[in-house]
Design a protein around this motif. Sequence first.
Motif, PDB file in Angstrom:
ATOM      1  N   ILE B 123      23.766  38.612  32.694  1.00 38.05           N
ATOM      2  CA  ILE B 123      24.972  37.977  33.538  1.00 38.05           C
ATOM      3  C   ILE B 123      26.247  38.310  32.697  1.00 38.05           C
ATOM      4  O   ILE B 123      27.335  38.298  33.242  1.00 38.05           O
ATOM      5  CB  ILE B 123      24.693  36.546  33.804  1.00 38.05           C
ATOM      6  CG1 ILE B 123      23.697  36.466  34.866  1.00 38.05           C
ATOM      7  CG2 ILE B 123      26.081  35.638  34.565  1.00 38.05           C
ATOM      8  CD1 ILE B 123      23.336  34.882  35.407  1.00 38.05           C
ATOM      9  N   VAL B 125      26.678  40.475  30.493  1.00 38.43           N
ATOM     10  CA  VAL B 125      27.129  41.580  30.545  1.00 38.43           C
ATOM     11  C   VAL B 125      27.585  42.153  31.975  1.00 38.43           C
ATOM     12  O   VAL B 125      28.847  42.920  31.875  1.00 38.43           O
ATOM     13  CB  VAL B 125      26.111  42.793  30.416  1.00 38.43           C
ATOM     14  CG1 VAL B 125      26.253  44.149  30.436  1.00 38.43           C
ATOM     15  CG2 VAL B 125      25.310  42.555  28.804  1.00 38.43           C
ATOM     16  N   LEU B 126      27.198  41.583  33.096  1.00 37.56           N
ATOM     17  CA  LEU B 126      27.674  41.865  34.327  1.00 37.56           C
ATOM     18  C   LEU B 126      29.184  41.314  34.398  1.00 37.56           C
ATOM     19  O   LEU B 126      30.050  42.187  34.820  1.00 37.56           O
ATOM     20  CB  LEU B 126      27.184  40.962  35.409  1.00 37.56           C
ATOM     21  CG  LEU B 126      26.708  41.688  36.679  1.00 37.56           C
ATOM     22  CD1 LEU B 126      26.227  43.155  36.523  1.00 37.56           C
ATOM     23  CD2 LEU B 126      25.368  40.751  37.095  1.00 37.56           C
ATOM     24  N   ASN B 127      29.778  40.228  33.872  1.00 36.33           N
ATOM     25  CA  ASN B 127      30.851  39.975  33.903  1.00 36.33           C
ATOM     26  C   ASN B 127      31.827  40.919  33.175  1.00 36.33           C
ATOM     27  O   ASN B 127      32.929  41.428  33.494  1.00 36.33           O
ATOM     28  CB  ASN B 127      31.084  38.705  32.958  1.00 36.33           C
ATOM     29  CG  ASN B 127      30.797  37.463  34.064  1.00 36.33           C
ATOM     30  OD1 ASN B 127      30.869  37.635  35.300  1.00 36.33           O
ATOM     31  ND2 ASN B 127      30.283  36.520  33.592  1.00 36.33           N
ATOM     32  N   PHE B 129      30.950  44.159  32.632  1.00 40.16           N
ATOM     33  CA  PHE B 129      31.264  45.434  33.435  1.00 40.16           C
ATOM     34  C   PHE B 129      32.122  45.261  34.583  1.00 40.16           C
ATOM     35  O   PHE B 129      32.830  46.351  34.945  1.00 40.16           O
ATOM     36  CB  PHE B 129      29.561  45.765  33.791  1.00 40.16           C
ATOM     37  CG  PHE B 129      29.046  46.732  32.812  1.00 40.16           C
ATOM     38  CD1 PHE B 129      29.504  46.457  31.480  1.00 40.16           C
ATOM     39  CD2 PHE B 129      27.853  47.419  33.258  1.00 40.16           C
ATOM     40  CE1 PHE B 129      28.753  47.299  30.503  1.00 40.16           C
ATOM     41  CE2 PHE B 129      27.214  48.162  32.209  1.00 40.16           C
ATOM     42  CZ  PHE B 129      27.709  47.966  30.884  1.00 40.16           C
ATOM     43  N   GLY B 130      31.939  44.051  35.271  1.00 39.41           N
ATOM     44  CA  GLY B 130      32.794  43.997  36.133  1.00 39.41           C
ATOM     45  C   GLY B 130      34.212  44.050  36.168  1.00 39.41           C
ATOM     46  O   GLY B 130      35.259  44.489  36.912  1.00 39.41           O
ATOM     47  N   LYS B 131      34.864  43.398  34.906  1.00 40.94           N
ATOM     48  CA  LYS B 131      36.215  43.475  34.602  1.00 40.94           C
ATOM     49  C   LYS B 131      36.379  45.065  34.197  1.00 40.94           C
ATOM     50  O   LYS B 131      37.588  45.338  34.475  1.00 40.94           O
ATOM     51  CB  LYS B 131      36.375  42.424  33.196  1.00 40.94           C
ATOM     52  CG  LYS B 131      36.190  41.152  33.795  1.00 40.94           C
ATOM     53  CD  LYS B 131      36.961  40.082  32.894  1.00 40.94           C
ATOM     54  CE  LYS B 131      36.952  38.665  33.338  1.00 40.94           C
ATOM     55  NZ  LYS B 131      35.715  38.056  32.559  1.00 40.94           N
ATOM     56  N   ARG B 132      35.746  45.508  33.546  1.00 44.55           N
ATOM     57  CA  ARG B 132      35.720  46.940  33.245  1.00 44.55           C
ATOM     58  C   ARG B 132      36.065  47.797  34.533  1.00 44.55           C
ATOM     59  O   ARG B 132      36.789  48.751  34.546  1.00 44.55           O
ATOM     60  CB  ARG B 132      34.771  47.464  32.158  1.00 44.55           C
ATOM     61  CG  ARG B 132      35.338  48.513  31.428  1.00 44.55           C
ATOM     62  CD  ARG B 132      34.244  48.937  30.312  1.00 44.55           C
ATOM     63  NE  ARG B 132      34.057  47.832  28.922  1.00 44.55           N
ATOM     64  CZ  ARG B 132      33.399  47.884  28.064  1.00 44.55           C
ATOM     65  NH1 ARG B 132      32.664  49.088  27.961  1.00 44.55           N
ATOM     66  NH2 ARG B 132      33.757  47.275  27.090  1.00 44.55           N
TER      67      ARG B 132
END
Lengths: 221, 221
Positions: B123, B125-127, B129-132
Amino acid sequence: MAEHECVQLVPIFSELGSEQLDTIESIVRHHHYPAGSTLFGADDPLDSLMIVANGQVKVYQLAANGREQLLYLLQTGDIDGEAALFENQRRTSFGEALVPTDVCSIRRSDFQDLMQKYPSISINVLNVFGKRLSQLERQITSTATESVEARLANYITETAAALKTDTFKLPLKKKDLATFLGTTPESISRKLALFERQGLITQKPGKVIEINNADQLLLTE
Amino acid sequence: MAEHECVQLVPIFSELGSEQLDTIESIVRHHHYPAGSTLFGADDPLDSLMIVANGQVKVYQLAANGREQLLYLLQTGDIDGEAALFENQRRTSFGEALVPTDVCSIRRSDFQDLMQKYPSISINVLNVFGKRLSQLERQITSTATESVEARLANYITETAAALKTDTFKLPLKKKDLATFLGTTPESISRKLALFERQGLITQKPGKVIEINNADQLLLTE
DNA sequence: ATCAGAACTTGACGGCCGTCAAGAAATTCA
DNA sequence: TGAATTTCTTGACGGCCGTCAAGTTCTGAT
């Protein structure tokens, strides 16, 4: 319509069992948009994960100068909404239904609960995001360093490769293709005409293109 | 060096307890790179998640025409490697240490196990990646639709906002800044000189810039 | 089938910005 | 500190491509 038709066809839920899909189905909201309508615009909720259950959606971003950039062309089963995953994230993009389209949405907090409960979901979403990151990285490099001609040549060869055929119909209008590639409809027309004069492609009625010389096309700078 | 110094400062492991950090520490590999050296180049492993334990890393992508695109400037605690998360993913970028840099790496299969075991990791890492993703989407839109002048003006105001000061040192050489913004060092020089003539900024020795009129700078088209 | 509107094509023009080059400034290293 | 190397700046030039405009083709609805 079958009970969890929507959540069933989404790859990110593929590891889940039938009763778990039922759970998800119960928190999903369904929407239908006629062709041409705008999804998650200014008045739509900004805090949900969107799942394309059926149809096609163009996702645009608005630049400061008012221009539009086409970011994604979502197909059935695709998801959208990094906005769903963290707070304080303003939605900077909007969608437009290309054809009559069914969409399911899951609120952020619900989706966060789901990910806590079923770790396979977040790992699947991670895969989706990872691939999208790679795609965007390549797109940035391409837009920033290559000519319109090279970008279009690349797009044609990649699309043909994805469809596994040398003759195919462009899935977008020239205006959309233009904003996707960071150029204008006029330039697309001109470059396609150039490719045809060079014998690399043949243009047929109905936005159909036949590739005659893929190798040479790839060498376009 | 403390026992799990490396994994301790990484936000994606922030929810984990001490004994779990020990577990992770045991599967992490440590590397050190002097300033100027290349990380995960052609000869380095393509299947690991990289964690910047100390230092700064520039991540480039190579375009088909041989040009370089600067994608990220990683700081201590940042991670890199969507390549770590799925197979059949060719690494298309390479890193370069800006200063002497310590890096930890975790093999793909090990990291996948970790995510299965500790859902909070995926979760987190998901954050990231999402920001990126959001960042890259904005960058694409900006590169594709705005002028060099507007992109540079944006970069300056955003950097100032991030540092919360009107006077700051550009963290990159003009050549790097140029590949990041999709332009050339010459154009950067010219546009900065233009901004100075317009009274919007003041240039001082050592790549230091003072913003005099942020509002007007943002209106640059 | 017909017609109205949208999408597309082609030409002309101009400006942004990339390239090349040479000199100035800054940084590095002994 | 001083010299060598890298980085930066400024000028001149040219080409790519975006803009505007007008004509043509395509599409879809009646």
